[in-house]
Scaffold this motif. Sequence first.
Motif, short mmCIF file in Angstrom:
data_model
loop_
_atom_site.label_atom_id
_atom_site.label_comp_id
_atom_site.label_asym_id
_atom_site.label_seq_id
_atom_site.Cartn_x
_atom_site.Cartn_y
_atom_site.Cartn_z
N SER A 1 -31.53 8.74 55.25
CA SER A 1 -31.79 8.17 54.00
C SER A 1 -33.09 7.94 53.71
O SER A 1 -34.06 7.76 54.50
CB SER A 1 -31.05 6.77 53.70
N ALA B 1 -30.09 10.11 48.98
CA ALA B 1 -30.38 11.45 49.69
C ALA B 1 -31.94 11.62 50.02
O ALA B 1 -32.87 10.99 49.18
CB ALA B 1 -29.91 12.31 48.82
N ASN C 1 -24.62 12.61 47.80
CA ASN C 1 -24.97 11.47 48.05
C ASN C 1 -26.10 11.14 46.86
O ASN C 1 -27.14 11.80 47.14
CB ASN C 1 -25.81 11.31 49.46
N ASN D 1 -27.79 15.23 55.92
CA ASN D 1 -26.83 14.55 55.12
C ASN D 1 -26.58 13.04 55.26
O ASN D 1 -26.33 12.16 54.57
CB ASN D 1 -25.47 15.35 54.95
N GLU D 2 -27.26 12.55 56.71
CA GLU D 2 -27.00 11.28 57.06
C GLU D 2 -28.35 10.29 56.95
O GLU D 2 -28.34 9.40 57.23
CB GLU D 2 -26.47 10.91 58.29
#
Length: 605
Positions: free
Chosen positions: A377, A532, A528, A374-375
């Motif tokens: 990019s 994402a 996000n 989830n972090e």
Amino acid sequence: RQRCEVWLLRLAMFVGLLSAVVTVIYLTPVPDLQFASCDRPCHELDWPMICRFRLVLEQHQSMGGWCGDCPKNLTHCFRYGCVIAEGLTRRILTANKQLPGPAIQVCENDILVVDVVNRLPGQGVAIHWRGQKQSESPYMDGVPMLTQCPISSYTTFQYKFRAAQAGTHLWHSHTGNEFLDGIFGPLIVRKADRVEEQRALYDVDDRNHILVLNEWGSGSAGDFPILVNGVFHKDKLMPKLTVSPGLRYRVRVVHAGGGNSCPFYVSIQNHEMLVIALDGKSIKPVNTKTVQINQGERFDFVLSAYAEPAEHLIQVRTNCTKMDGLATVSYNLTEPTRAQPQLQVSPLESQITMDLLSTLSSKDCTKDSIMCLNEISSIHDIPEPLNKPKMDVTLYLPFDYIEASTDHLGRAGLVPRLGNVTFMFPSSPILSQPDEVDAEEYICNEHQTPERCSATNPVCECTHIVELPLKSSVEIILINKDKYSSNDHVFHLHGHSFRAVGIAQNVKDADIESIKELDKRGELMERNLVTAVEKDTITVPKDGAVALRFMATSPGYWLLHDQSASHWASGLDILFKVGETSDLPPVPEHFPKCGSWVGPQFFLI
């Protein structure tokens, strides 16, 4: 006079246009004609090539006669047909007598023509090309009884499709048991240097710098080896990445899976990894000491050869076994040591080194030294309309196991369900032979359900199809309600890549209606909708949920399934029909047919 001026003007325009064309042709670099094969430097102005390959699937023997006096004589270990594996003699299944199978390496938009020859007695197979969307050729996706018939024993099937999705991918059999053996290999689709977003971050993209990882055998926890490029380290037999000091190398890693469905940790002694891509899609680079990936996933990283010239171990480990996989980074000491280049740091490049970069999600993700999915990019922002709050289609798909009768004697067993349905493959390929599928017997969707699927029966076994309008925006929320396993589940989507926009950690005690209400209030997960990451394979955490978004742009029938061979083959699947029947490409001429066969009515006299 006026007519003469008009003709002079036309002549001047023609001469000017001709001059421009000649100038463009003169300045265009001439392709290097010595590269007659498809494994060549890629150039953005080259015409796509037609690339032919042949995969012969057959029984073989590891450490058999092909290996001669291996490992006593190391040169014998590298003979064609010598499969080392864990160093024991056993019957195996291979492609072209290799483990892993041959690497298919082409340029973006090349046309692949692959003859698959099935020499496995009494066993049908099909080959799936993971990472390729098959927008033009859904019949070539390689899912038996959905997109094609299984390739029968001692017959040949020819796959033809465009390698339109660049990146590090995987080809593998799609009938279950072969995926646990040796029928898989890397599929590398390269971009031209001028259009490769990450090209400034590395100096060399060597065709031999590929690591294919897989579990070997299906023993109990703790006693199966991890193979790296088909070898479990023994008697100094280890795969080797050869580098020259001072250069930066792009390395491609593929997790080909296995019977235990374990995530792998990859690390390199005395080196960090600059991860630049996941599942063939570019990400904002991240420096890390260790990478964790799950089966079916791939990652690309840049290895900077700035350490002390020597041999440095590459370690592949998992919590499922103590038999780690090993390889080495070997410095070429005959090359002069180059000074580290004084390059400006790319604006994409991370300034912080993480201890762990993981495509999974867990409680450890809150630590500063760990970066989870989830972090991470993408280097490309999410396009419209996927960045909008509301999608055209939103599907909540819980999956679980229930105890139910599994045979005619009434004995209980665990039955998998996805979307409250146990998936059953139809009797004929639904894409190529739709008229031969008994809809009343097999198909269930929002319009119909087989009679056997009553409201009082907890098990509904059918071909579960969800219809998606062509070019619609779709969000899928996969919800892990499996209370019988402590493991995560890994899902793969065919025909599309998706943006992993959100992850929820704990939905164990919430029913589906409560989850929908939480999501409606924005309390289920944080999404996000800007950067994402884009993937085709996702891990759904234990008691958790993930939200995936994609545009349904590829007409066809596309499978979403649990990555574990034992799970998807027994019911953890769902089929998406994208577009109307009229949107589908026509069935290729002379496409093989199959299905149920009932003999003629007659009496034995």
